[in-house]
Design a protein around this motif. Structure first.
Motif, PDB file in Angstrom:
ATOM      1  N   LEU A 283      17.686 -34.596  38.808  1.00  0.00           N
ATOM      2  CA  LEU A 283      16.792 -35.283  39.753  1.00  0.00           C
ATOM      3  C   LEU A 283      17.441 -36.619  40.098  1.00  0.00           C
ATOM      4  CD1 LEU A 283      14.127 -35.476  41.282  1.00  0.00           C
ATOM      5  CD2 LEU A 283      13.052 -36.363  39.196  1.00  0.00           C
ATOM      6  N   SER A 284      17.833 -36.739  41.358  1.00  0.00           N
ATOM      7  CA  SER A 284      18.643 -37.870  41.807  1.00  0.00           C
ATOM      8  C   SER A 284      17.800 -38.763  42.712  1.00  0.00           C
ATOM      9  CB  SER A 284      19.840 -37.295  42.573  1.00  0.00           C
ATOM     10  OG  SER A 284      20.793 -38.255  42.840  1.00  0.00           O
ATOM     11  N   ARG A 285      17.454 -39.946  42.224  1.00  0.00           N
ATOM     12  CA  ARG A 285      16.502 -40.805  42.948  1.00  0.00           C
ATOM     13  C   ARG A 285      17.133 -42.095  43.467  1.00  0.00           C
ATOM     14  NH1 ARG A 285      11.131 -40.618  38.987  1.00  0.00           N
ATOM     15  NH2 ARG A 285      10.183 -38.835  40.051  1.00  0.00           N
ATOM     16  N   ASP A 286      16.522 -42.609  44.531  1.00  0.00           N
ATOM     17  CA  ASP A 286      16.833 -43.977  44.960  1.00  0.00           C
ATOM     18  C   ASP A 286      15.673 -44.525  45.770  1.00  0.00           C
ATOM     19  OD1 ASP A 286      18.333 -46.428  45.407  1.00  0.00           O
ATOM     20  OD2 ASP A 286      20.091 -45.222  44.930  1.00  0.00           O
ATOM     21  N   LEU A 287      15.789 -45.797  46.122  1.00  0.00           N
ATOM     22  CA  LEU A 287      14.639 -46.559  46.626  1.00  0.00           C
ATOM     23  C   LEU A 287      14.232 -46.241  48.061  1.00  0.00           C
ATOM     24  CD1 LEU A 287      12.632 -48.915  46.098  1.00  0.00           C
ATOM     25  CD2 LEU A 287      14.452 -50.492  46.756  1.00  0.00           C
TER      26      LEU A 287
END
Length: 447
Positions: A283-287
């Motif tokens: 799970l690859s998250r950013d803002l």
């Protein structure tokens, strides 16, 4: 590309006014003119990057030859002088007369005819006297000498000197000016390094092996990445070896659930998704959507089905994922002092106060990150900076405040990388000392 100098002028003005970061502005222009002459595109890129890289040196020279200090000039005139001086001092293939004449033409074209004589006078004077320009002496004032020679703000040099000896500091800042080859990570699931290397060489790209990571290559002599078949087909992607090492040390196993909290453009997530061979989930998250779009583009190009991108603010606790992850990678926003050779804006924008604010933000993110890891799971804490407050002190803060212990990583490091602190669970990589970006990596286990 109609006029590479004019394109460069526009980018330099935008960057000077802090309207756009240089790597984004350069990328936008190159995309717009991707089918222009290779020579024009290369000239434009070198002129912008070189002028920004050498800005402190250039301004030091300009102020010796101009009655009006460069900081007091109008933005367009300042940009014209800087790029003119860069061509005169650093671009041997450009005749000085062309650098002067083209600057004068652009001043007139942009409505500054009355100042074109001033631009012409300063540049021609520097051209005539460039062999006699006086620079600071090393034995008189080391900090000023290093600042002007390597074009780094004095406060950053003094800051490095608090931690490292003078010789190491000079190695670090000298490395920022070295030509950087593009480092690619070759996916094991797409044939691995040997197959991908052969494809790149068939397109006349110069390929060298990486120095730390088995599936890394360094490439040069290419025009545009998207023109390379192996890149287009998602067999490789751009990633520094320091970042690859970070993902490798995370040590994700097949079938595991991995969270990468501040991940754009997704390099460590891609490395991990490849490592766990299509199993498990990353799970690859950013803002922001802008950042997750970059990750999505990479996922689509690689064709990974075990990785997804998601917009999420890492400073907000996601209760759904408490104690859910086998591995959490927290490569947090940082001051970026380790990558100033690749992102020239950093040295002009960062401040000591800004770094203190970043430590608060980092700890906000870490307060959540520590909760996502299963007991017995792994937390990787990393930054691309060289600041003990953001690095070692944050690692110690995690150990002091949460149920985590450091993991000895000595045996997990590449054989040619010997760093004493690895036994204590962390390494600080230094540009100019190690063959990669400046990067901090800590490996912790939840008890």
């Amino acid at each position: 590309m109609e006029n590479p100098r004019e394109c460069a002028l526009d980018v330099l003005i935008k960057v000077d006014k802090k309207e756009e970061l240089s790597h984004i502005a350069i990328s936008n222009v190159l995309e717009k003119y991707q089918f222009s002459e290779k020579r024009d595109r290369a000239f434009f890129t070198r002129l912008v990057e070189g002028t920004l890289e050498r800005q402190i040196t250039i301004d030091y020279v300009a102020d010796q030859f101009s009655k009006t200090k460069i900081r007091k000039c109008k933005p367009l005139i300042r940009a014209l002088l800087r790029m003119g001086i860069y061509q005169i001092l650093y671009m041997d293939q450009v005749p000085d007369s062309a650098a002067c004449n083209e600057a004068v033409k652009l001043a007139k074209k942009r409505g500054f005819s009355r100042l074109s004589g001033f631009v012409n006078g300063v540049l021609r004077n520097i051209s005539r006297k460039k062999e006699t320009i006086s620079y600071p002496k090393k034995d008189k004032n080391l900090v000023t000498y290093l600042s002007v020679t390597y074009s780094i703000p004095e406060w950053i040099i003094k800051f490095f000197m608090k931690t490292y000896d003078d010789e190491t500091v000079e190695k670090i800042i000298e490395s920022y000016l070295e030509d950087k080859k593009t480092t690619l990570c070759c996916l094991m699931s797409k044939g691995g390094k040997d197959v991908i290397r052969k494809e790149l060489e068939e397109e006349n790209v110069t390929v060298e092996d990486g120095e730390l990571i088995e599936n890394a290559v360094k490439i040069s002599d290419y025009d545009f990445l998207y023109r390379l078949r192996a890149f287009r087909e998602g067999k490789c992607y751009v990633q520094d070896e320091s970042s690859m090492l970070c993902a490798k040390l995370a040590g994700a196993k097949e079938g595991q659930f991995v969270m990468d909290l501040c991940s754009a453009p997704g390099g460590k997530s891609l490395y991990t998704a490849d490592q766990i061979k299509g199993s498990g989930q990353v799970l690859s998250r950013d803002l922001t959507e802008y950042k997750t779009d970059l990750i999505e583009d990479n996922i689509e190009r690689m064709g990974f089905t075990n990785m997804e991108a998601e917009v999420f603010d890492a400073t907000i606790l996601d209760e759904e994922h408490i104690e859910a992850a086998d591995v959490v990678i927290a490569d947090v926003p940082c001051s970026g002092l380790g990558i100033m050779g690749k992102k020239n804006d950093i040295k002009y924008h960062i401040s000591e106060d800004g770094m203190k604010d970043l430590v608060k933000l980092q700890r906000e993110i870490l307060t959540n990150a520590v909760q996502y890891v299963k007991h017995g799971g792994t937390l990787i804490y990393s930054t691309c900076t060289i600041n003990p407050e953001e690095n070692e002190k944050n690692m110690q803060w995690i150990i002091n405040n949460f149920d985590y212990e450091a993991v000895d990583i000595t045996e997990e490091l590449p054989k040619n990388l010997k760093i004493e602190t690895a036994k204590d669970g962390y390494i600080q990589l230094l540009p100019g000392v190690h063959p990669c970006d400046g990067f901090f990596i800590a490996k912790l286990r939840r008890k």
